[in-house]
Scaffold this motif. Structure first.
Motif, PDB file in Angstrom:
ATOM      1  N   GLY A 148       7.826  16.542  -2.661  1.00  0.00           N
ATOM      2  CA  GLY A 148       6.231  16.510  -2.923  1.00  0.00           C
ATOM      3  C   GLY A 148       5.997  15.508  -1.529  1.00  0.00           C
ATOM      4  N   PRO A 149       4.710  15.792  -1.376  1.00  0.00           N
ATOM      5  CA  PRO A 149       4.068  15.091  -0.212  1.00  0.00           C
ATOM      6  C   PRO A 149       4.207  13.572  -0.439  1.00  0.00           C
ATOM      7  N   LEU A 150       4.622  12.851   0.732  1.00  0.00           N
ATOM      8  CA  LEU A 150       4.586  11.413   0.411  1.00  0.00           C
ATOM      9  C   LEU A 150       3.753  10.731   1.414  1.00  0.00           C
ATOM     10  N   PRO A 151       3.069   9.471   1.382  1.00  0.00           N
ATOM     11  CA  PRO A 151       2.416   8.731   2.344  1.00  0.00           C
ATOM     12  C   PRO A 151       3.579   8.324   3.298  1.00  0.00           C
ATOM     13  N   SER A 152       3.137   8.295   4.605  1.00  0.00           N
ATOM     14  CA  SER A 152       4.140   7.547   5.368  1.00  0.00           C
ATOM     15  C   SER A 152       3.986   6.351   5.961  1.00  0.00           C
ATOM     16  N   GLU A 170       0.663  -1.045   0.053  1.00  0.00           N
ATOM     17  CA  GLU A 170       0.069  -0.040  -0.015  1.00  0.00           C
ATOM     18  C   GLU A 170       0.888   1.346  -0.061  1.00  0.00           C
ATOM     19  N   LEU A 171       2.027   1.305   0.636  1.00  0.00           N
ATOM     20  CA  LEU A 171       2.933   2.324   0.636  1.00  0.00           C
ATOM     21  C   LEU A 171       3.371   2.645  -0.916  1.00  0.00           C
ATOM     22  N   LEU A 172       3.783   1.364  -1.399  1.00  0.00           N
ATOM     23  CA  LEU A 172       4.403   1.570  -2.817  1.00  0.00           C
ATOM     24  C   LEU A 172       3.402   2.096  -3.697  1.00  0.00           C
ATOM     25  N   ILE A 173       2.036   1.712  -3.637  1.00  0.00           N
ATOM     26  CA  ILE A 173       0.980   2.028  -4.247  1.00  0.00           C
ATOM     27  C   ILE A 173       0.638   3.754  -4.179  1.00  0.00           C
ATOM     28  N   ALA A 174       0.801   4.136  -3.151  1.00  0.00           N
ATOM     29  CA  ALA A 174       0.471   5.603  -2.854  1.00  0.00           C
ATOM     30  C   ALA A 174       1.939   6.325  -3.201  1.00  0.00           C
TER      31      ALA A 174
END
Lengths: 210, 210
Positions: free
Chosen positions: B190-194, A174-178
């Motif tokens: 840019g913004p990244l998921p954490s 899920e992190l990679l997808i995001a």
């Protein structure tokens, strides 16, 4: 090679002959007839078993998916969110593929070292992925778009499975997808520079188009 | 190995011994002392010639640039437009590198097939690229950012030089810069998921951690 097409051993012999033939002649240079001759079977049998050259290649290389199935399926869902759907689909397939010994990763490895494998990958990707994207993606420069997507997916596969670069190697899918979805989405549907129209000399500021 | 350090032949013998040593022990497991022993020379000589382990590796693998030089130089220019500057710098280097026989591409090829080369690339990249980015990039998740950038650059190199996928293989560098700069820029700034902040619960079923 066997003459009793129904048996599994014979199927394996055919696929093995097909793999060798594809590697030697490339995708464009291979025909069902040529492969049938090399395998010592009737071309009708190959058509009966596999239906078409791309399906024969997918079987011979044990690829986990056939672009013929995946590309229309993804495009049928519309362009909105297609980057995320593509990644979700592929990471699922790659997980299984990797668990099963990784023929897809094997293709990347082989392509990196053997010119014949690189040619086969290039020709197959150009014809069966880029060709299908170009047919169905209602955006300018579909082949460039498909190639850009291919380059990011290849790099992701290299980082995650081959080099095993952390934190990508063990990241939650899920992190990679995001992280990657906005990239894939922009490559497929965002504005792209054109080859003919030279770009203004600029610096792309922070962020830019995703 | 030779004992007359000034001569070019001796330097070559040292670099050849160093390359073998690095491949066998990885980057983390190699020391100047160990390499000096293997090459039959005094460690002081290696320090004198190369200054540090990263510089010795760059020389031994004939890498066209040392991240020690490039990372601070790029970051010193500020974050604005850093994606474009990075690509411009690298495509210039790769052009020369490729013309000169492609040691950098050689590293990618080797990494794809040899676990030792993959480990060496992974450890060197983690320590010397990601480490330096983490020190100097004033953004959260610097290591993830560096790895994302690395994955796109590796994929670009594969597409352009190894698989030779068109239209990327023969595209004008300016077109590539314009296509990839927003991606690199977003990965860096840019913004990244954490990783810590779990994303909404979804299914990715199979795959999971690799």
């Amino acid at each position: 090679m066997g003459r009793t097409p129904g048996s599994p051993a014979n199927r394996e012999a055919i696929l093995s002959a097909a793999k060798t033939y594809f590697e030697r002649h490339g995708y464009e240079g291979s025909t069902i007839r040529g492969i049938a001759d090399a395998a010592g079977v009737d071309p009708a049998l190959l058509y009966h078993y596999f239906g078409s050259k791309d399906q024969l290649l997918v079987a011979a290389l044990q690829l986990p998916v056939n672009p013929r199935d995946v590309v229309p399926e993804l495009l049928a869902g519309g362009l909105d969110g297609i980057g995320e759907r593509l990644l979700r689909r592929l990471l699922g397939v790659w997980g299984r593929d990797w668990a099963a010994g990784g023929p897809m990763i094997g293709l990347i490895r082989a392509s990196a070292t053997h010119d014949e494998a690189a040619r086969l990958a290039r020709e197959f990707f150009s014809r069966e992925v880029m060709g299908r994207v170009a047919e169905s993606l209602d955006m300018p420069q579909p082949r460039l778009r498909a190639a850009l997507v291919g380059s990011q997916l290849m790099g992701l596969a290299m980082a995650r499975f081959v080099i095993k670069l952390e934190p990508i190697a063990s990241a939650d899918p899920e992190l990679l997808i995001a992280c990657y979805a906005p990239t894939i989405q922009r490559y497929l549907t965002g504005p792209l520079p054109s080859d003919d129209r030279p770009l203004p000399p600029t610096r792309i500021g922070k962020g830019g188009h995703q």
